[in-house]
Design an enzyme around this catalytic site. Structure first.
Site: not given
Length: 295
Positions: A37, A61, A154-155, A157, A183, A192-194
């Site tokens: 981010h 979503q 971000g690419r 996604d 990144v 990723s946050s996940r």
């Protein structure tokens, strides 16, 4: 930095910045900010005079059985992070602010949606019904609230990035969509946050996603023109992780997001994977320009 919680306050700040002749950038996020981010934020700071970062875990979503309730939230930590970067505004509305008629007993909403057709038929869209409708609807709302000249995504996604480009073009938004490369951690795993859901063994195995998209890129740049061959290269890498449950490994046209059978020289394609480790779903991808045919 101002923390803004209402659309009225956000619009007022955007109007004031515009009145001063400033250009505005928006970085939409779900929060739980990480280095991926922050790369978007730094790009936004280079693109515009005034930068807003939205932090909103958007319920529309997330599908049934997905991780909306468990999605990591750290509003105060996000605020401190953004203040350190000299961001101008953090827009953190409530669900009620963004969806004001959700609890209306007579006519519950939302009744109005923004839906980009065709581009969600494959990849993640084939497995997450309604996901991209939720994304395009909330991003449209954020555009109206934050009034940006530039929006940074971000690419990683990739499907979302392509869909939002088409959204802006089709609905005549005077907004530039800027894409930032994925990144990665030192071992290649896309940030990723996940990722924090992964246990140590899953985290070690998760590097196969990067190995898979790297193999796809190498196959294409090496002259492989059959999509089946590229997919096979990805599947071979994913097979190295015993705990990986592969949802998809696909090659699509980078602009239409439709599957391709044969890669055409000069065409840009997207090789993408989605993999579950337990309940954790991870994605990765690479955009590749098909090289000229060898003589």
């Amino acid at each position: 930095m101002e923390l803004l919680r209402t659309v009225d306050a956000m619009q007022a700040q955007a109007d004031a910045a515009r009145a001063e002749g400033q250009t505005l950038a928006l970085v939409p996020t779900l929060g739980a900010l990480h280095e991926g981010h922050l790369a978007l934020v730094r790009r936004a700071l280079n693109e515009a005079d005034h930068v807003t970062v939205s932090v909103f875990v958007n319920p529309t979503q997330f599908g049934p059985g997905e991780d909306y309730d468990d999605y990591p939230r750290d509003l105060e930590g996000d605020r401190e992070t953004l203040e350190a970067l000299d961001v101008d505004a953090m827009f953190a509305p409530s669900v009620e602010e963004m969806y004001p008629y959700a609890d209306d007993e007579a006519l519950p909403g939302p009744l109005a949606w923004v839906d980009v057709e065709r581009l969600d038929e494959h990849l993640c869209g084939a497995y997450r019904e309604g996901h991209f409708r939720g994304v395009t609807t909330v991003v449209t709302k954020l555009f109206h609230a934050c009034k940006p000249d530039v929006a940074v995504f971000g690419r990683k996604d990739a499907q979302q990035y392509v869909i939002l480009q088409r959204l802006v073009e089709d609905l005549l938004f005077d907004i530039e969509i800027v894409g930032v490369p994925t990144v990665r951690e030192p071992d290649g795993l896309a940030q990723s946050s996940r990722n924090e859901y992964l246990d140590p063994e899953e985290r070690e195995q998760a590097t196969v996603l990067y190995a898979a998209v790297t193999a796809a890129e190498e196959a294409i740049e090496g002259g492989e023109q059959a999509a089946e061959g590229v997919v096979g290269a990805m599947e071979n890498e994913l097979a190295a992780a015993p705990d990986a449950d592969v949802q998809y490994a696909e090659v699509v046209d980078a602009h239409t997001l439709q599957p391709v059978d044969h890669l055409v020289p000069g065409q840009e394609v997207l090789a993408a994977v989605a993999v579950f480790f337990g309940e954790t779903r991870l994605i990765d991808n690479t955009f590749v320009q098909v090289p000229p045919a060898q003589a």
